[in-house]
Write an enzyme that holds these catalytic residues in place. Structure first.
Site, PDB file in Angstrom:
ATOM      1  N   GLY A  59      -4.568  -4.256  -3.859  1.00  0.00           N
ATOM      2  CA  GLY A  59      -5.567  -3.218  -4.120  1.00  0.00           C
ATOM      3  C   GLY A  59      -4.803  -1.966  -4.487  1.00  0.00           C
ATOM      4  N   HIS A  60      -4.753  -1.654  -5.770  1.00  0.00           N
ATOM      5  CA  HIS A  60      -3.958  -0.512  -6.242  1.00  0.00           C
ATOM      6  C   HIS A  60      -4.904   0.615  -6.659  1.00  0.00           C
ATOM      7  CE1 HIS A  60      -0.301  -3.315  -7.232  1.00  0.00           C
ATOM      8  NE2 HIS A  60      -0.704  -3.368  -5.972  1.00  0.00           N
ATOM      9  N   GLN A 103       1.893  -6.063  -3.281  1.00  0.00           N
ATOM     10  CA  GLN A 103       2.331  -6.182  -1.879  1.00  0.00           C
ATOM     11  C   GLN A 103       3.607  -5.345  -1.694  1.00  0.00           C
ATOM     12  OE1 GLN A 103       1.356  -9.552  -3.466  1.00  0.00           O
ATOM     13  NE2 GLN A 103      -0.552  -8.583  -2.954  1.00  0.00           N
ATOM     14  N   ASP A 110       0.801  -1.224   0.000  1.00  0.00           N
ATOM     15  CA  ASP A 110       0.000   0.000   0.000  1.00  0.00           C
ATOM     16  C   ASP A 110       0.838   1.280   0.000  1.00  0.00           C
ATOM     17  OD1 ASP A 110      -2.210  -1.681   0.122  1.00  0.00           O
ATOM     18  OD2 ASP A 110      -2.215  -1.675   2.316  1.00  0.00           O
ATOM     19  N   LYS A 165       1.671   2.274  -5.043  1.00  0.00           N
ATOM     20  CA  LYS A 165       2.193   1.748  -6.314  1.00  0.00           C
ATOM     21  C   LYS A 165       1.251   2.077  -7.477  1.00  0.00           C
ATOM     22  CE  LYS A 165       2.263  -2.338  -4.357  1.00  0.00           C
ATOM     23  NZ  LYS A 165       2.009  -1.989  -2.947  1.00  0.00           N
TER      24      LYS A 165
END
Ligand code: GDP
Ligand code: IMO
Ligand code: MG
Length: 424
Positions: free
Chosen positions: A40-41, A223, A13, A16
């Protein structure tokens, strides 16, 4: 041409998605090489906010190809949901989307096993995103998994049934949990039919051909390095190689093809899920960072634990990844603090001071030596150039460059594409 790598240097988080989106018009292809829908980007473009889980963050550039590489694990249901979500916002990403036949499939029973295994661990749970990541990689390394390319084989359903039955037997060792397998299975097969119609590729040939033809590639990490299966805070990690080394196996490219390694760190640190976090804050400053940084998981909505930036931890991952340039995100969040800290040394239980991350951080680190920095207390979220940042902010950035011995190339001061300061 070469493969540049962009990855998170902490526990995920780091921002990215925002940075890949920002950089993606410089590349012909953006390629995910590991992880899956545990990621989750977030990408914010004007009023629209998108959270991508398996789809690479280059989809908002019309001329960029997006590759889901061989090292990724795909849940056809989430994948279809993502494609449809983008379609609802007016974007059909499928013409530019390519999926490796060697990527492994997450079955509904992988998710079931993930949840049941976590239920059994109780207080010792990993804090998994429950997306089935661990069980799917277990089947991959155990040589039992199903891959995207298997969908087109005539015995696919038979192999699915056999793996499912094995999972159900395995599940009997875990506590029972609620899971509507029939419903999930029906959704899964519908999504498989759709997946079959997308552009499936032999990833290693596809990418090496791009390189031969002079194309630039960006490998998008998911990640963070501290969640790497081998070098992270095991067992509180994910199940893939999140470091630069994972790019070669995940995309099928040789180490010699790798050029830049862009490492992203927040100006502070967060972690979601269980496990060691040496510089974690348990006070109102931690709460302030959480509130100001909106530190809630993009995949699970869980509150993220917050703490100070940790120099020995960053030195460790700069070493592991061969980071050649740094991106600092969320510098704007520090604007709310009068002063802030950076962890400089670990005081170990044996009385030594160390700059090295010990084998068992949870039990070997007694205390942290911090260096304190004066805050600036100004809104910096609209600043356009490095020289316009307050002196306290520029000297913190220069401190990080010097400590980590890597140049800072970009600073992010807000979630928007435009809230980005380029250093050259
Ligand atoms: P990722 O998994 O590394 O892509 O990061 P996430 O999307 O899970 O979390 C990063 C969060 O911070 C998202 O909500 C972003 O919109 C937001 N974000 C990214 N960069 C910045 C920044 O520089 N400042 C602020 N305030 N928010 C940011
Ligand atoms: P992005 O790409 C932050 C964490 C989970 C848990 C551990 C194992 O958005 O940075 P898993 O579901 O992989 O078995 O969970 O890893 N985790 C993440 N934390 N960001 C992520 O991805 C994460 N993906 C997994 O919270 O602690
Ligand atoms: Mg995330």
């Amino acid at each position: 041409m070469a493969v540049d790598v962009l990855l998170g240097l902490q526990w995920g988080d780091e921002g990215k998605g925002k940075i890949v989106d920002h950089l993606s018009d410089r590349y012909h292809a953006i390629c995910r090489f590991q992880g899956g829908p545990n990621a989750g980007h977030t990408i914010k473009i004007g009023k629209d906010k998108h959270v991508l889980h398996t789809i690479p963050s280059g989809v908002f550039r019309p001329d960029t190809m997006n590759v889901v590489g061989s090292g990724v694990v795909i849940d056809p249901i989430t994948f279809q949901g993502e494609i449809e979500g983008l379609q609802r916002s007016g974007l059909d990403c499928t013409p530019n989307l390519y999926i490796s036949r060697k990527a492994h499939l997450i079955l509904p029973t992988h998710r079931y096993l993930d949840a049941a295994s976590e239920a059994q661990k109780g207080a010792k749970k990993i804090g998994s995103t429950l997306r089935g990541i661990g069980p799917t990689y277990m089947d991959k390394t155990g040589r039992n998994g199903l891959r995207v390319g298997d969908i087109t084989q005539s015995d696919f359903k038979k192999r699915y049934q056999s793996l499912k039955n094995k999972h159900l037997k395995l599940a009997s060792i875990y506590p029972e949990i609620e899971f509507n397998l029939q419903e999930e299975e029906a959704k899964w097969f519908t999504a498989i039919d759709r997946l079959m119609k997308l552009q499936l590729i032999d990833c290693e040939y596809f990418i090496n051909d791009l390189l031969k033809n002079g194309k630039n590639i960006l490998a998008e990490g998911a990640q963070g390095s501290m969640l790497d299966i081998t070098y992270g805070t095991y067992p509180y990690v994910t199940s893939s190689n999140t470091t630069t080394a994972g790019v070669c196996t995940g995309l099928g490219v040789p180490p010699s093809s790798i050029n830049k390694v862009i490492g992203i760190t927040k100006a502070y640190c967060t972690r979601v899920g269980s496990g060691p976090f040496p510089t974690e804050l348990f006070d109102e400053i931690g709460e302030k960072l959480m509130e100001e940084g909106k530190e809630y998981g993009a995949t699970t909505g869980r509150a993220r634990r917050c703490g100070w930036i940790d120099i020995p931890q960053l030195k460790y991952v700069v070493m592991l990844n061969g980071v050649t340039e740094l991106v600092i995100t969320k510098l704007d969040v520090l604007s709310v603090l009068d002063s802030f800290n950076a962890g400089m040394f670990y005081s170990l239980n044996n009385g030594e001071k160390s700059e090295q991350l010990p084998f068992d951080p949870e039990n070997q680190i007694r205390d942290i030596d911090y260096r304190t920095f004066q805050g600036w207390k100004n809104d910096i979220s609209q600043v356009k150039s490095f020289s316009d940042l307050p002196e306290q902010a520029t000297s913190f950035v220069q401190f990080l460059e010097k400590e980590l011995n890597v140049p800072v190339k970009m600073i992010s001061i807000g979630p928007e594409r435009t809230q980005t300061i380029l250093m050259d």
